[in-house]
Design a protein around this motif. Structure first.
Motif, mmCIF file in Angstrom:
data_model
loop_
_atom_site.group_PDB
_atom_site.id
_atom_site.type_symbol
_atom_site.label_atom_id
_atom_site.label_comp_id
_atom_site.label_asym_id
_atom_site.label_seq_id
_atom_site.Cartn_x
_atom_site.Cartn_y
_atom_site.Cartn_z
ATOM 1 N N GLU A 23 -7.828 5.871 -4.539
ATOM 2 C CA GLU A 23 -7.874 4.716 -3.640
ATOM 3 C C GLU A 23 -7.279 3.494 -4.335
ATOM 4 N N ASN A 24 -7.653 3.295 -5.583
ATOM 5 C CA ASN A 24 -7.127 2.173 -6.367
ATOM 6 C C ASN A 24 -5.630 2.350 -6.620
ATOM 7 N N LEU A 25 -5.216 3.569 -6.925
ATOM 8 C CA LEU A 25 -3.810 3.869 -7.192
ATOM 9 C C LEU A 25 -2.946 3.562 -5.976
ATOM 10 N N SER A 26 -3.420 3.892 -4.790
ATOM 11 C CA SER A 26 -2.615 3.660 -3.584
ATOM 12 C C SER A 26 -2.478 2.179 -3.259
ATOM 13 N N SER A 27 -3.463 1.373 -3.658
ATOM 14 C CA SER A 27 -3.376 -0.050 -3.344
ATOM 15 C C SER A 27 -2.780 -0.878 -4.486
ATOM 16 N N MET A 28 -3.118 -0.525 -5.739
ATOM 17 C CA MET A 28 -2.627 -1.287 -6.894
ATOM 18 C C MET A 28 -2.312 -0.322 -8.043
ATOM 19 N N PRO A 29 -1.157 0.321 -8.018
ATOM 20 C CA PRO A 29 -0.861 1.355 -9.018
ATOM 21 C C PRO A 29 -0.798 0.858 -10.461
ATOM 22 N N PHE A 30 -0.627 -0.431 -10.669
ATOM 23 C CA PHE A 30 -0.540 -0.950 -12.034
ATOM 24 C C PHE A 30 -1.766 -1.775 -12.418
ATOM 25 N N ASP A 31 -2.883 -1.522 -11.750
ATOM 26 C CA ASP A 31 -4.145 -2.160 -12.106
ATOM 27 C C ASP A 31 -4.474 -1.767 -13.550
ATOM 28 N N PRO A 32 -4.798 -2.715 -14.415
ATOM 29 C CA PRO A 32 -5.094 -2.399 -15.822
ATOM 30 C C PRO A 32 -6.221 -1.376 -16.005
ATOM 31 N N VAL A 33 -7.129 -1.288 -15.064
ATOM 32 C CA VAL A 33 -8.228 -0.316 -15.148
ATOM 33 C C VAL A 33 -7.684 1.118 -15.167
ATOM 34 N N THR A 86 4.599 10.458 -9.442
ATOM 35 C CA THR A 86 5.907 9.822 -9.399
ATOM 36 C C THR A 86 5.993 8.922 -8.168
ATOM 37 N N PHE A 87 6.836 7.916 -8.244
ATOM 38 C CA PHE A 87 7.079 7.023 -7.113
ATOM 39 C C PHE A 87 8.308 7.513 -6.367
ATOM 40 N N GLU A 88 8.222 7.594 -5.045
ATOM 41 C CA GLU A 88 9.354 7.994 -4.214
ATOM 42 C C GLU A 88 9.333 7.198 -2.921
ATOM 43 N N LYS A 122 9.151 4.514 3.584
ATOM 44 C CA LYS A 122 7.953 3.845 3.076
ATOM 45 C C LYS A 122 7.690 4.300 1.645
ATOM 46 N N ASP A 123 6.966 3.463 0.918
ATOM 47 C CA ASP A 123 6.630 3.781 -0.463
ATOM 48 C C ASP A 123 5.643 4.942 -0.508
ATOM 49 N N LEU A 124 5.902 5.867 -1.434
ATOM 50 C CA LEU A 124 5.126 7.093 -1.524
ATOM 51 C C LEU A 124 4.814 7.384 -2.988
ATOM 52 N N ILE A 125 3.585 7.794 -3.265
ATOM 53 C CA ILE A 125 3.221 8.288 -4.590
ATOM 54 C C ILE A 125 2.976 9.776 -4.447
ATOM 55 N N VAL A 126 3.783 10.572 -5.141
ATOM 56 C CA VAL A 126 3.621 12.021 -5.122
ATOM 57 C C VAL A 126 2.756 12.408 -6.314
ATOM 58 N N MET A 183 0.846 -1.180 0.000
ATOM 59 C CA MET A 183 0.000 0.000 0.000
ATOM 60 C C MET A 183 0.889 1.240 0.000
ATOM 61 N N TYR A 184 0.630 2.128 -0.935
ATOM 62 C CA TYR A 184 1.390 3.363 -1.054
ATOM 63 C C TYR A 184 0.680 4.500 -0.316
ATOM 64 N N LYS A 185 1.459 5.386 0.234
ATOM 65 C CA LYS A 185 0.916 6.598 0.830
ATOM 66 C C LYS A 185 0.865 7.652 -0.281
ATOM 67 N N LEU A 186 -0.201 8.455 -0.329
ATOM 68 C CA LEU A 186 -0.336 9.496 -1.350
ATOM 69 C C LEU A 186 0.053 10.849 -0.774
ATOM 70 N N SER A 187 0.795 11.624 -1.558
ATOM 71 C CA SER A 187 1.193 12.966 -1.171
ATOM 72 C C SER A 187 0.737 13.940 -2.262
#
Length: 94
Positions: A33-43, A70-72, A79-83, A1-5
């Motif tokens: 919500e989907n991006l934070s849990s599965m960023p490469f979901d085909p949807v 971006t991924f950081e 921890k994994d972060l999506i900015v 699970m990614y944290k969103l910033s």
């Protein structure tokens, strides 16, 4: 699970995109919500960007709305972060 910033640019784009479209606001939150849990979901149709946006990624909210991010790693906790960098119509963010 990614944290969103949320960056300031993303906040501005979010306000602009959703000002007159409350349904888009709901879609954006579902995509985030989907991006934070599965960023490469085909949807999401997540893809790497090239050219002047090299190093960034984008995903699709609906036909003409994209989220650029971006991924950081979080500096303090590693921890994994999506900015979230920007959001808007296809031609506005690319």
């Amino acid at each position: 699970m990614y944290k969103l910033s949320w960056s300031n640019g993303f906040r501005r784009g979010f306000k602009k995109s959703t000002r007159n479209n409350p349904l888009l606001r709901e879609k954006i939150f579902l995509v985030l919500e989907n991006l934070s849990s599965m960023p490469f979901d085909p949807v999401l149709k997540t893809h790497k960007l090239h050219g002047k946006l090299s190093g960034l990624w984008a995903c699709q909210v609906d036909y003409d709305c994209r989220i650029v991010f971006t991924f950081e790693n979080e500096p303090d906790t590693e921890k994994d972060l999506i900015v979230l960098v920007d959001i808007g119509k296809h031609d506005e963010v690319y």
